[in-house]
Write an enzyme that holds these catalytic residues in place. Structure first.
Site, PDB file in Angstrom:
ATOM      1  N   SER B 121      33.349  46.518  38.012  1.00 61.41           N
ATOM      2  CA  SER B 121      32.923  45.023  37.747  1.00 61.41           C
ATOM      3  C   SER B 121      32.385  44.176  38.964  1.00 61.41           C
ATOM      4  O   SER B 121      33.126  44.603  40.290  1.00 61.41           O
ATOM      5  CB  SER B 121      34.299  44.599  37.277  1.00 61.41           C
ATOM      6  OG  SER B 121      34.175  43.097  37.264  1.00 61.41           O
ATOM      7  N   TYR B 145      42.597  42.722  38.634  1.00 61.54           N
ATOM      8  CA  TYR B 145      41.692  43.555  37.635  1.00 61.54           C
ATOM      9  C   TYR B 145      40.661  44.014  38.444  1.00 61.54           C
ATOM     10  O   TYR B 145      40.235  45.114  38.651  1.00 61.54           O
ATOM     11  CB  TYR B 145      40.935  42.494  36.831  1.00 61.54           C
ATOM     12  CG  TYR B 145      39.701  42.998  36.007  1.00 61.54           C
ATOM     13  CD1 TYR B 145      39.773  43.758  34.822  1.00 61.54           C
ATOM     14  CD2 TYR B 145      38.504  42.530  36.328  1.00 61.54           C
ATOM     15  CE1 TYR B 145      38.709  44.338  34.212  1.00 61.54           C
ATOM     16  CE2 TYR B 145      37.300  43.012  35.674  1.00 61.54           C
ATOM     17  CZ  TYR B 145      37.448  43.850  34.454  1.00 61.54           C
ATOM     18  OH  TYR B 145      36.339  44.292  34.159  1.00 61.54           O
ATOM     19  N   LYS B 149      39.738  48.009  39.776  1.00 63.18           N
ATOM     20  CA  LYS B 149      38.672  48.710  39.633  1.00 63.18           C
ATOM     21  C   LYS B 149      38.066  49.277  40.999  1.00 63.18           C
ATOM     22  O   LYS B 149      37.666  50.335  40.818  1.00 63.18           O
ATOM     23  CB  LYS B 149      37.552  47.327  39.220  1.00 63.18           C
ATOM     24  CG  LYS B 149      37.605  47.018  37.923  1.00 63.18           C
ATOM     25  CD  LYS B 149      37.223  47.908  36.803  1.00 63.18           C
ATOM     26  CE  LYS B 149      36.984  47.519  35.260  1.00 63.18           C
ATOM     27  NZ  LYS B 149      36.879  48.530  34.549  1.00 63.18           N
TER      28      LYS B 149
END
Lengths: 331, 331
Positions: B121, B145, B149
């Protein structure tokens, strides 16, 4: 003040333990308890402040027991070195990555965010470095060791941002002079050369005399680890490249010979290994203005590196005092 | 050819599953088995090639069972979105980080290194971006998050270097148009705006009309995921920033209105939220020459984005054919 050292039986761990017991104070508070954790723990002083946990860091339940009464400052030093971790990936994965993540998870559940000093490594940069570099160089690890160090740095930065751990990661260069024993470090030659000259023994150096590496004595490294723990509110960016001495083998050898006698030069034979030279022998100048502004330091110069690395602390203090009396320039 | 999709029940997972079943071929080989893994799996076609594993990716034993007969290509899409992972750290840690690491460990034990396409992402960059940026922008995640990643990207690159997994990580921008349901994505407004105009419903947009974001349709994203899987020997650097359409809300709105009717403009009210605008509304132009040279693509322009995101595939093919006949310039 409760302090935990993982990897306490290691080269840096022992030096840090001695220093903390001698200082007795950290972050302005007396150290009541110093928790030592390592697979084996041997030869530590009989000090009422010590709590020995001779267990593997990879066992979450045993780790939890070591942390049961809380902890204020953690020095997370334990790691499987680069060469060993590359050969036995699974062990490196368990110790360098998973155990570090588990430790952080256990710490984030505590009531107060503990200060967490992490021994990361210049291995995060990988081998393709520019001719001149600085502390903002992007990480691009080329060994599993460096990849796992980088991942733990990332996890630590995230938990620090969340306010759950007060993280401070230091990227360490080659630390000298490690004991002369098989240790799985591909940079072991840096220490072996120093011990050989100090002991007056023959040594086949596996990199050329022109090879340039990044050096730091264990004594200087312990200073930096303590400084990292002492800093109050050092900003949001918590991964710091330590200042390093960029020296050629020749420069270190000159300092060794001026300390131990020029006649020992003939003990050294150069048999460069191309792979090793590529990994550890072409390290460029490394600027670290941000880390310096925060108060991190290297040894100063090659002579100081040699004496910090090889001479007992008392003798170094004596030499320093003499040099200062003589008005010699300070590093 | 055995293919695994994690997160198969999700928005991208469903689109990818449909596409793989329709194509029937990947990397020049017929797809015999398509293993779908997600906590729940509902509404999939009754196709003899499908193997449904309605289990949590966080259960190593169940994961092992899904992989028991081997796998040639993995699309690892499952993730707890940024907003949800930030609120419930433990769930994000288990799914986004630990489950991904466990999956990679199970795959590296296989006889042949499977192709592993990872949906990473743009969250890895964090919020402080330069006025113009390119695909070499250093990662500095500001949400758990994005941190997780980045850590999985690092692990994947390392195992790829070791030859144990054939990794390809794609950094995805905001994908539209996701179903209008609570999904824990802080960028949900990008899809919600599109659905509202398409349905002729009123919408309060939580960012300004001038807010610029990075956009990609699910259809285009599936094209890129498949392209990543198809590439043969794409070099040593295996983390790619996908090309993105950098568009303001106004530009997307114009494309929507020219598709669905100008009178719908009055349905949209702007109530910018400063936090959201800072995170998703100031995204700069993003150059991706390396990814483009490898054949990755964005939707082309705002009108193509709208039709790819909102119209059924058959109708898009018809529009494309008409446009080509009319000699209109192609994206």
């Amino acid at each position: 003040m409760r302090v935990l050292i993982t990897g306490a039986n290691g080269f840096l761990g022992r030096a840090l333990t001695q220093r903390l017991l001698a200082d007795g104070v950290l972050r302005g508070q007396a150290i009541d308890t110093l928790i030592l954790l390592d697979k084996t723990l041997s030869g530590f002083a009989d000090d009422p402040r010590l709590r020995l946990h001779p267990v593997s860091v990879t066992e979450p339940a045993l780790l939890r027991r070591a942390l049961a009464d809380g902890v204020d400052v953690v020095f997370h030093l334990i790691s499987i070195p680069g060469g060993a971790a590359e050969q036995d990936y699974a062990v490196g994965y368990q110790v360098n990555l998973l155990a570090s993540l588990e430790l952080l998870q256990q710490l984030r559940a505590m009531q107060h965010a503990p200060v967490f000093v992490y021994a990361s490594s210049v291995a995060v940069y990988g081998g393709e470095l520019p001719a001149r570099m600085d502390e903002r160089q992007p990480a691009r690890p080329e060994l599993s060791y460096g990849a796992h160090k980088l991942m733990v740095e990332t996890a630590l930065a995230d938990l620090t941002r969340r306010g759950e751990v007060d993280g401070r990661a230091l990227r360490l260069p080659g630390i000298v002079a490690r004991p002369r024993e098989p240790n799985g470090l591909r940079s072991a030659f840096m220490s072996d050369l120093m011990h050989a000259v100090a002991a007056g023994q023959a040594y086949r150096c596996p990199v050329s005399a022109q090879a340039t590496a990044w050096w730091m004595s264990a004594r200087c490294c312990v200073d930096n680890l303590l400084h990292a723990a002492e800093l109050n509110d050092p900003g949001t960016q918590r991964v710091w490249q330590l200042p390093v001495l960029q020296l050629s083998i020749n420069q270190v050898l000159d300092a060794l010979l001026s300390t131990y006698g020029q006649e020992r030069r003939e003990l050294i034979e150069f048999c460069p290994d191309a792979g090793l030279e590529a990994l550890f022998g072409r390290l460029p100048p490394l600027r670290t203005p941000h880390a310096r502004a925060l108060g991190f330091r290297h040894d100063g110069n090659a002579l100081a590196l040699v004496r910090n690395a090889l001479l007992p602390a008392a003798r170094v203090r004596r030499i320093r005092a003499l040099t200062e009396t003589a008005g010699a320039p300070q590093p």
